[in-house]
Structures are given as structure tokens and as C-alpha cells.
Write a protein that holds these residues in place. Structure first.
Motif, PDB file in Angstrom:
ATOM      1  N   ILE A   6       0.845  -1.201   0.000  1.00 10.02           N
ATOM      2  CA  ILE A   6       0.000   0.000   0.000  1.00 10.02           C
ATOM      3  C   ILE A   6       0.878   1.249   0.000  1.00 10.02           C
ATOM      4  CG2 ILE A   6      -1.689   1.324   1.342  1.00 10.02           C
ATOM      5  CD1 ILE A   6      -2.936  -1.380   2.114  1.00 10.02           C
ATOM      6  N   GLN A   7       1.992   1.220   0.730  1.00  8.35           N
ATOM      7  CA  GLN A   7       2.935   2.341   0.700  1.00  8.35           C
ATOM      8  C   GLN A   7       3.477   2.560  -0.714  1.00  8.35           C
ATOM      9  OE1 GLN A   7       5.702   1.155   3.819  1.00  8.35           O
ATOM     10  NE2 GLN A   7       5.022   2.889   5.055  1.00  8.35           N
ATOM     11  N   ALA A   8       3.792   1.468  -1.408  1.00  6.07           N
ATOM     12  CA  ALA A   8       4.291   1.584  -2.782  1.00  6.07           C
ATOM     13  C   ALA A   8       3.222   2.169  -3.692  1.00  6.07           C
ATOM     14  CB  ALA A   8       4.749   0.216  -3.293  1.00  6.07           C
ATOM     15  N   MET A   9       1.969   1.770  -3.487  1.00 10.22           N
ATOM     16  CA  MET A   9       0.869   2.316  -4.287  1.00 10.22           C
ATOM     17  C   MET A   9       0.692   3.803  -4.005  1.00 10.22           C
ATOM     18  SD  MET A   9      -2.003  -0.632  -3.993  1.00 10.22           S
ATOM     19  CE  MET A   9      -1.776  -2.266  -4.676  1.00 10.22           C
ATOM     20  N   GLN A  10       0.795   4.183  -2.736  1.00 14.49           N
ATOM     21  CA  GLN A  10       0.695   5.591  -2.363  1.00 14.49           C
ATOM     22  C   GLN A  10       1.813   6.399  -3.014  1.00 14.49           C
ATOM     23  OE1 GLN A  10       1.042   6.330   1.850  1.00 14.49           O
ATOM     24  NE2 GLN A  10       0.506   8.482   1.640  1.00 14.49           N
ATOM     25  N   ALA A  11       3.028   5.870  -2.982  1.00 13.37           N
ATOM     26  CA  ALA A  11       4.160   6.560  -3.608  1.00 13.37           C
ATOM     27  C   ALA A  11       3.938   6.703  -5.108  1.00 13.37           C
ATOM     28  CB  ALA A  11       5.457   5.809  -3.320  1.00 13.37           C
ATOM     29  N   ARG A  12       3.403   5.655  -5.729  1.00 14.10           N
ATOM     30  CA  ARG A  12       3.127   5.712  -7.170  1.00 14.10           C
ATOM     31  C   ARG A  12       2.071   6.763  -7.472  1.00 14.10           C
ATOM     32  NH1 ARG A  12       5.063   5.803 -12.018  1.00 14.10           N
ATOM     33  NH2 ARG A  12       3.607   5.041 -13.555  1.00 14.10           N
ATOM     34  N   ALA A  13       1.026   6.831  -6.627  1.00 17.25           N
ATOM     35  CA  ALA A  13      -0.029   7.837  -6.808  1.00 17.25           C
ATOM     36  C   ALA A  13       0.558   9.250  -6.705  1.00 17.25           C
ATOM     37  CB  ALA A  13      -1.125   7.636  -5.772  1.00 17.25           C
ATOM     38  N   GLU A  14       1.439   9.446  -5.743  1.00 18.68           N
ATOM     39  CA  GLU A  14       2.078  10.754  -5.589  1.00 18.68           C
ATOM     40  C   GLU A  14       2.930  11.090  -6.807  1.00 18.68           C
ATOM     41  OE1 GLU A  14       4.073  10.338  -1.833  1.00 18.68           O
ATOM     42  OE2 GLU A  14       2.187  10.448  -0.709  1.00 18.68           O
ATOM     43  N   LEU A  15       3.646  10.103  -7.336  1.00 14.99           N
ATOM     44  CA  LEU A  15       4.457  10.315  -8.533  1.00 14.99           C
ATOM     45  C   LEU A  15       3.573  10.664  -9.729  1.00 14.99           C
ATOM     46  CD1 LEU A  15       7.221  10.309  -9.911  1.00 14.99           C
ATOM     47  CD2 LEU A  15       6.965   7.833 -10.229  1.00 14.99           C
ATOM     48  N   LEU A  16       2.451   9.972  -9.862  1.00 12.12           N
ATOM     49  CA  LEU A  16       1.522  10.286 -10.956  1.00 12.12           C
ATOM     50  C   LEU A  16       1.027  11.729 -10.851  1.00 12.12           C
ATOM     51  CD1 LEU A  16      -0.529   6.967 -11.054  1.00 12.12           C
ATOM     52  CD2 LEU A  16       1.011   7.805 -12.841  1.00 12.12           C
ATOM     53  N   ASP A  17       0.739  12.183  -9.620  1.00 11.88           N
ATOM     54  CA  ASP A  17       0.323  13.573  -9.423  1.00 11.88           C
ATOM     55  C   ASP A  17       1.431  14.537  -9.821  1.00 11.88           C
ATOM     56  OD1 ASP A  17      -2.203  12.879  -8.542  1.00 11.88           O
ATOM     57  OD2 ASP A  17      -1.697  13.067  -6.407  1.00 11.88           O
ATOM     58  N   ILE A  18       2.653  14.236  -9.412  1.00 13.72           N
ATOM     59  CA  ILE A  18       3.795  15.100  -9.752  1.00 13.72           C
ATOM     60  C   ILE A  18       3.984  15.170 -11.264  1.00 13.72           C
ATOM     61  CG2 ILE A  18       6.327  15.241  -9.637  1.00 13.72           C
ATOM     62  CD1 ILE A  18       6.060  14.103  -6.736  1.00 13.72           C
ATOM     63  N   GLN A  19       3.769  14.037 -11.934  1.00 14.75           N
ATOM     64  CA  GLN A  19       3.926  13.975 -13.390  1.00 14.75           C
ATOM     65  C   GLN A  19       2.758  14.615 -14.122  1.00 14.75           C
ATOM     66  OE1 GLN A  19       4.276   9.719 -13.811  1.00 14.75           O
ATOM     67  NE2 GLN A  19       6.509   9.784 -13.755  1.00 14.75           N
ATOM     68  N   GLY A  20       1.703  14.958 -13.393  1.00 19.66           N
ATOM     69  CA  GLY A  20       0.533  15.564 -14.016  1.00 19.66           C
ATOM     70  C   GLY A  20      -0.338  14.564 -14.759  1.00 19.66           C
ATOM     71  N   SER A  21      -0.269  13.312 -14.361  1.00 20.12           N
ATOM     72  CA  SER A  21      -1.054  12.267 -15.016  1.00 20.12           C
ATOM     73  C   SER A  21      -2.547  12.541 -14.866  1.00 20.12           C
ATOM     74  CB  SER A  21      -0.731  10.901 -14.393  1.00 20.12           C
ATOM     75  OG  SER A  21      -1.591   9.911 -14.919  1.00 20.12           O
ATOM     76  N   THR A  22      -3.266  12.306 -15.933  1.00 19.54           N
ATOM     77  CA  THR A  22      -4.720  12.461 -15.904  1.00 19.54           C
ATOM     78  C   THR A  22      -5.430  11.105 -15.960  1.00 19.54           C
ATOM     79  OG1 THR A  22      -4.792  12.725 -18.309  1.00 19.54           O
ATOM     80  CG2 THR A  22      -4.639  14.745 -16.969  1.00 19.54           C
ATOM     81  N   GLN A  23      -4.668  10.033 -15.785  1.00 14.15           N
ATOM     82  CA  GLN A  23      -5.263   8.702 -15.823  1.00 14.15           C
ATOM     83  C   GLN A  23      -6.249   8.536 -14.669  1.00 14.15           C
ATOM     84  OE1 GLN A  23      -1.719   6.219 -15.794  1.00 14.15           O
ATOM     85  NE2 GLN A  23      -2.105   5.721 -17.934  1.00 14.15           N
ATOM     86  N   GLY A  24      -7.316   7.797 -14.946  1.00 11.56           N
ATOM     87  CA  GLY A  24      -8.348   7.572 -13.942  1.00 11.56           C
ATOM     88  C   GLY A  24      -8.723   6.102 -13.869  1.00 11.56           C
ATOM     89  N   LEU A  25      -9.890   5.851 -13.299  1.00 10.59           N
ATOM     90  CA  LEU A  25     -10.356   4.480 -13.122  1.00 10.59           C
ATOM     91  C   LEU A  25     -10.464   3.720 -14.433  1.00 10.59           C
ATOM     92  CD1 LEU A  25     -13.131   4.802 -10.384  1.00 10.59           C
ATOM     93  CD2 LEU A  25     -10.960   3.611 -10.194  1.00 10.59           C
ATOM     94  N   ASP A  26     -10.972   4.355 -15.466  1.00  7.41           N
ATOM     95  CA  ASP A  26     -11.109   3.662 -16.753  1.00  7.41           C
ATOM     96  C   ASP A  26      -9.745   3.240 -17.302  1.00  7.41           C
ATOM     97  OD1 ASP A  26     -13.865   3.894 -16.710  1.00  7.41           O
ATOM     98  OD2 ASP A  26     -13.899   5.700 -17.946  1.00  7.41           O
ATOM     99  N   ASP A  27      -8.761   4.108 -17.132  1.00  2.00           N
ATOM    100  CA  ASP A  27      -7.410   3.767 -17.583  1.00  2.00           C
ATOM    101  C   ASP A  27      -6.836   2.606 -16.767  1.00  2.00           C
ATOM    102  OD1 ASP A  27      -7.106   5.976 -19.531  1.00  2.00           O
ATOM    103  OD2 ASP A  27      -7.220   7.213 -17.729  1.00  2.00           O
ATOM    104  N   ALA A  28      -7.070   2.641 -15.464  1.00  2.00           N
ATOM    105  CA  ALA A  28      -6.591   1.560 -14.597  1.00  2.00           C
ATOM    106  C   ALA A  28      -7.246   0.239 -14.989  1.00  2.00           C
ATOM    107  CB  ALA A  28      -6.873   1.889 -13.135  1.00  2.00           C
ATOM    108  N   LEU A  29      -8.542   0.271 -15.262  1.00  2.00           N
ATOM    109  CA  LEU A  29      -9.251  -0.941 -15.687  1.00  2.00           C
ATOM    110  C   LEU A  29      -8.700  -1.470 -17.003  1.00  2.00           C
ATOM    111  CD1 LEU A  29     -12.955  -0.138 -14.805  1.00  2.00           C
ATOM    112  CD2 LEU A  29     -11.645  -2.108 -14.031  1.00  2.00           C
ATOM    113  N   ALA A  30      -8.462  -0.575 -17.942  1.00  2.00           N
ATOM    114  CA  ALA A  30      -7.926  -0.997 -19.235  1.00  2.00           C
ATOM    115  C   ALA A  30      -6.535  -1.604 -19.074  1.00  2.00           C
ATOM    116  CB  ALA A  30      -7.886   0.188 -20.204  1.00  2.00           C
ATOM    117  N   ASN A  31      -5.696  -0.984 -18.241  1.00  2.00           N
ATOM    118  CA  ASN A  31      -4.353  -1.527 -17.993  1.00  2.00           C
ATOM    119  C   ASN A  31      -4.427  -2.892 -17.330  1.00  2.00           C
ATOM    120  OD1 ASN A  31      -3.061   0.703 -19.073  1.00  2.00           O
ATOM    121  ND2 ASN A  31      -2.769   1.703 -17.112  1.00  2.00           N
ATOM    122  N   LEU A  32      -5.288  -3.026 -16.330  1.00  2.00           N
ATOM    123  CA  LEU A  32      -5.446  -4.295 -15.631  1.00  2.00           C
ATOM    124  C   LEU A  32      -5.961  -5.372 -16.578  1.00  2.00           C
ATOM    125  CD1 LEU A  32      -5.380  -5.948 -13.004  1.00  2.00           C
ATOM    126  CD2 LEU A  32      -7.680  -5.076 -12.517  1.00  2.00           C
TER     127      LEU A  32
END
Length: 69
Positions: A6-32
Motif C-alpha cells: 500500500i505504501q508503494a501504491m501511495q508513492a506511485r499515486a504521488e508520482l503520478l500527481d507530480i507527473q501531471g497524469s490524468t489517468q483515472g479508473l477507466d485507464d486503470a481498468l484498461a491496464n489491468l
């Protein structure tokens, strides 16, 4: 104490925010879904069941958001 995954997921979420990612639930579902499709034959039945449950929860949450719940 927070689970290290969960810590790794939190860190990844923070990195996505820093990168300005606009990915959302639909993108996560498609990737999964794409990853599961590529690895489906390699996955143990129990692992596949867990991944499909996670996908189902993500799908439901996305649907609930679109429906305004």
C-alpha cells in the motif's frame, strides 16, 4: 503500520500527481484487463480470481461515480 505494498501504491499515486497524469479508473481498468489478458495462462486460478475481483470493484466504483452515487 502501513502495508509495504500500500505504501508503494501511495508513492506511485504521488508520482503520478507530480507527473501531471490524468489517468483515472477507466485507464486503470484498461491496464489491468490488458495485463490479465497477456498473462492469463500464466496466472494461478486463485490469483486470477483476486485480480478479477479487484477489476470488478474498480468497475463498480467507476460506474457509481458516473451515476452520481
Amino acid at each position: 503500520m502501513i502495508n509495504p505494498i500500500i505504501q508503494a501504491m501511495q508513492a506511485r499515486a504521488e508520482l503520478l500527481d507530480i507527473q501531471g497524469s490524468t489517468q483515472g479508473l477507466d485507464d486503470a481498468l484498461a491496464n489491468l484487463a490488458g495485463w490479465i489478458e497477456l498473462r492469463q495462462e500464466e496466472l494461478h486460478e486463485d490469483d486470477l480470481a483476486v485480480l478479477l475481483e479487484v477489476g470488478g470493484i474498480l468497475y463498480r466504483e467507476g460506474l457509481n461515480r458516473r451515476m452520481g452515487e
